[in-house]
Design an enzyme around this catalytic site. Structure first.
Site, PDB file in Angstrom:
ATOM      1  N   GLY A 138      -7.784  59.936 -54.591  1.00 29.65           N
ATOM      2  CA  GLY A 138      -7.294  60.687 -55.746  1.00 29.65           C
ATOM      3  C   GLY A 138      -5.804  60.949 -55.680  1.00 29.65           C
ATOM      4  O   GLY A 138      -5.094  60.849 -56.687  1.00 29.65           O
ATOM      5  N   CYS A 139      -5.316  61.277 -54.498  1.00 26.03           N
ATOM      6  CA  CYS A 139      -3.891  61.576 -54.337  1.00 26.03           C
ATOM      7  C   CYS A 139      -3.044  60.312 -54.534  1.00 26.03           C
ATOM      8  O   CYS A 139      -1.953  60.376 -55.094  1.00 26.03           O
ATOM      9  CB  CYS A 139      -3.639  62.212 -52.972  1.00 26.03           C
ATOM     10  N   THR A 140      -3.553  59.191 -54.064  1.00 27.92           N
ATOM     11  CA  THR A 140      -2.844  57.921 -54.252  1.00 27.92           C
ATOM     12  C   THR A 140      -2.792  57.561 -55.731  1.00 27.92           C
ATOM     13  O   THR A 140      -1.725  57.204 -56.257  1.00 27.92           O
ATOM     14  CB  THR A 140      -3.519  56.804 -53.441  1.00 27.92           C
TER      15      THR A 140
ATOM     16  N   ALA B 131      -0.246  59.804 -57.521  1.00 24.23           N
ATOM     17  CA  ALA B 131       1.130  59.431 -57.189  1.00 24.23           C
ATOM     18  C   ALA B 131       1.518  58.117 -57.864  1.00 24.23           C
ATOM     19  O   ALA B 131       2.650  57.966 -58.351  1.00 24.23           O
ATOM     20  CB  ALA B 131       1.290  59.317 -55.676  1.00 24.23           C
TER      21      ALA B 131
END
Length: 156
Positions: free
Chosen positions: A46-48, A51
């Site tokens: 999710g963070c990738t 970003a």
């Protein structure tokens, strides 16, 4: 979980180390809109995705007078590796002390599968050129979020 800032109030000031040897301070962005997106951990799915979506829109944010800064408790070394691995073009700030994360109300107790732990709530704060909170998003879903934030940036 501590309380996030509310619309219209001054955004809490910060100075944090960033990827690429940068130092990021809210005061340095006076006169520009700032998108602070808070995320739990470098190099997770999710963070990738989040970003990458902010990176995809970086030129549009720049043209709209907005700077995008991702903040997590990961180290600068972790941010550098993360940015290089995925060719990220947004600023990444490290708050290993969690002071800034706490000031913005995104660090606190979370629960997953009945287990309680301390972590970062995925949230975004849009700050106007005068340093005031213009919009807050909580319980953010990574997919499509950057587009929603960009639409809000265009309206202020």
């Amino acid at each position: 979980m501590p309380t996030l800032p509310t619309e219209g109030q001054p955004a809490p000031d910060f100075t944090l180390p960033g990827a690429g040897g940068r130092t990021l301070s809210l005061a340095d962005f006076r006169g520009r809109k700032v998108v602070l997106y808070f995320y739990p951990k470098d190099d997770t799915s999710g963070c990738t995705l989040e970003a990458q979506e902010f990176t995809r829109l970086k030129e549009a944010f720049d043209a709209a007078g907005a700077s995008v800064i991702g903040v997590s408790p990961d180290s600068v070394a972790s941010h550098d590796k993360f940015a290089k691995k995925y060719s990220l073009d947004v600023a990444l700030a490290s708050d290993e002390t969690k002071e800034m994360l706490t000031a913005y109300g995104v660090w606190g107790e979370k629960s997953m599968y009945g287990r309680k732990y301390l972590g970062v709530e995925r949230a975004t704060v849009l700050i106007d050129g005068d340093g005031k909170v213009a919009r807050v998003w909580t319980k953010v879903k990574a997919r499509g979020h950057a587009d929603e934030v960009f639409a809000a940036v265009q309206r202020i």
